[in-house]
Design a protein around this motif. Structure first.
Motif, PDB file in Angstrom:
ATOM      1  N   UNK A   3       0.852  -1.187   0.000  1.00 37.66           N
ATOM      2  CA  UNK A   3       0.000   0.000   0.000  1.00 37.66           C
ATOM      3  C   UNK A   3       0.891   1.241   0.000  1.00 37.66           C
ATOM      4  N   UNK A   4       0.557   2.239  -0.812  1.00 34.32           N
ATOM      5  CA  UNK A   4       1.385   3.448  -0.858  1.00 34.32           C
ATOM      6  C   UNK A   4       1.273   4.265   0.424  1.00 34.32           C
ATOM      7  N   UNK A   5       2.389   4.890   0.789  1.00 38.82           N
ATOM      8  CA  UNK A   5       2.398   5.816   1.916  1.00 38.82           C
ATOM      9  C   UNK A   5       2.038   7.201   1.408  1.00 38.82           C
ATOM     10  N   UNK A   6       1.496   8.022   2.301  1.00 37.08           N
ATOM     11  CA  UNK A   6       1.055   9.367   1.930  1.00 37.08           C
ATOM     12  C   UNK A   6       1.619  10.371   2.927  1.00 37.08           C
ATOM     13  N   UNK A  22      -8.317   9.242   4.001  1.00 33.40           N
ATOM     14  CA  UNK A  22      -7.376   8.276   3.436  1.00 33.40           C
ATOM     15  C   UNK A  22      -7.228   7.072   4.359  1.00 33.40           C
ATOM     16  N   UNK A  23      -7.190   7.315   5.656  1.00 35.65           N
ATOM     17  CA  UNK A  23      -7.104   6.208   6.613  1.00 35.65           C
ATOM     18  C   UNK A  23      -8.332   5.310   6.510  1.00 35.65           C
ATOM     19  N   UNK A  27      -6.821   1.755   1.510  1.00 36.57           N
ATOM     20  CA  UNK A  27      -5.955   1.371   0.394  1.00 36.57           C
ATOM     21  C   UNK A  27      -4.549   1.930   0.570  1.00 36.57           C
ATOM     22  N   UNK A  28      -4.353   2.685   1.634  1.00 35.86           N
ATOM     23  CA  UNK A  28      -3.081   3.368   1.836  1.00 35.86           C
ATOM     24  C   UNK A  28      -2.387   2.819   3.069  1.00 35.86           C
TER      25      UNK A  28
END
Length: 90
Positions: A3-6, A22-23, A27-28
Protein backbone atom coordinates in the motif's frame (compact mmCIF):
# COMPACT_ATOMS: atom_id res chain seq x y z
CA UNK A 1 1.58 -5.05 -3.79
CA UNK A 2 2.45 -2.72 -0.92
CA UNK A 3 0.00 0.00 0.00
CA UNK A 4 1.39 3.45 -0.86
CA UNK A 5 2.40 5.82 1.92
CA UNK A 6 1.06 9.37 1.93
CA UNK A 7 2.56 12.61 3.26
CA UNK A 8 0.16 15.46 3.93
CA UNK A 9 1.62 18.92 4.32
CA UNK A 10 -0.37 21.02 6.75
CA UNK A 11 -2.34 20.05 9.84
CA UNK A 12 -5.24 22.41 9.24
CA UNK A 13 -8.74 21.04 8.87
CA UNK A 14 -8.18 20.17 5.22
CA UNK A 15 -5.01 18.22 5.96
CA UNK A 16 -6.53 16.43 8.95
CA UNK A 17 -9.71 15.60 7.03
CA UNK A 18 -7.62 14.27 4.13
CA UNK A 19 -5.67 12.04 6.52
CA UNK A 20 -8.88 10.79 8.11
CA UNK A 21 -10.53 9.93 4.80
CA UNK A 22 -7.38 8.28 3.44
CA UNK A 23 -7.10 6.21 6.61
CA UNK A 24 -10.73 5.14 6.32
CA UNK A 25 -10.16 4.20 2.66
CA UNK A 26 -7.73 1.45 3.77
CA UNK A 27 -5.95 1.37 0.39
CA UNK A 28 -3.08 3.37 1.84
CA UNK A 29 -0.27 2.42 4.17
CA UNK A 30 1.37 4.94 6.44
CA UNK A 31 -0.19 8.39 6.44
CA UNK A 32 1.89 11.22 7.93
CA UNK A 33 0.70 14.77 8.55
CA UNK A 34 3.39 17.46 8.76
CA UNK A 35 2.50 20.72 10.49
CA UNK A 36 4.85 23.69 10.79
CA UNK A 37 3.28 25.21 13.90
CA UNK A 38 2.81 23.94 17.45
CA UNK A 39 -0.92 23.18 17.02
CA UNK A 40 -3.16 21.43 14.54
CA UNK A 41 -6.49 22.79 13.35
CA UNK A 42 -5.27 25.58 11.08
CA UNK A 43 -6.70 29.02 11.73
CA UNK A 44 -9.50 27.77 13.97
CA UNK A 45 -8.93 28.88 17.52
CA UNK A 46 -11.11 29.50 20.56
CA UNK A 47 -10.10 31.53 23.55
CA UNK A 48 -11.76 33.18 26.51
CA UNK A 49 -10.91 36.74 27.44
CA UNK A 50 -12.61 38.68 30.22
CA UNK A 51 -15.30 36.00 30.38
CA UNK A 52 -16.14 36.17 26.66
CA UNK A 53 -15.62 33.37 24.16
CA UNK A 54 -13.81 34.42 20.99
CA UNK A 55 -13.90 32.14 17.96
CA UNK A 56 -11.26 32.75 15.32
CA UNK A 57 -11.20 31.18 11.91
CA UNK A 58 -13.64 29.94 9.35
CA UNK A 59 -17.27 31.03 9.61
CA UNK A 60 -18.20 27.51 8.58
CA UNK A 61 -17.27 26.33 12.05
CA UNK A 62 -20.38 27.86 13.50
CA UNK A 63 -21.98 25.51 15.99
CA UNK A 64 -25.14 25.57 13.85
CA UNK A 65 -23.37 23.38 11.30
CA UNK A 66 -23.47 19.91 12.89
CA UNK A 67 -21.39 18.24 10.17
CA UNK A 68 -18.52 20.68 10.73
CA UNK A 69 -18.64 20.14 14.50
CA UNK A 70 -18.74 16.35 14.03
CA UNK A 71 -15.72 16.51 11.72
CA UNK A 72 -13.74 18.54 14.27
CA UNK A 73 -14.64 16.03 16.96
CA UNK A 74 -13.49 13.13 14.78
CA UNK A 75 -10.25 14.96 13.97
CA UNK A 76 -9.55 15.69 17.62
CA UNK A 77 -9.79 19.46 17.18
CA UNK A 78 -11.97 20.40 20.15
CA UNK A 79 -14.28 23.37 20.07
CA UNK A 80 -14.83 25.18 23.34
CA UNK A 81 -18.41 25.29 24.61
CA UNK A 82 -20.06 28.64 24.06
CA UNK A 83 -20.24 30.76 27.19
CA UNK A 84 -21.58 34.23 27.74
CA UNK A 85 -20.25 36.36 30.54
CA UNK A 86 -22.88 37.10 33.22
CA UNK A 87 -21.52 40.66 33.28
CA UNK A 88 -22.06 41.23 29.55
CA UNK A 89 -24.02 44.35 28.71
CA UNK A 90 -26.74 44.31 26.12
Amino acid sequence: MNAPSVAIIGGGLSGLASALFLRDDRRFGEIAVFEGTSAVGGVIRSHVEDGFLFEEGAESMSRVRPAAVALCNRLGVPLMPARVSPTATQ
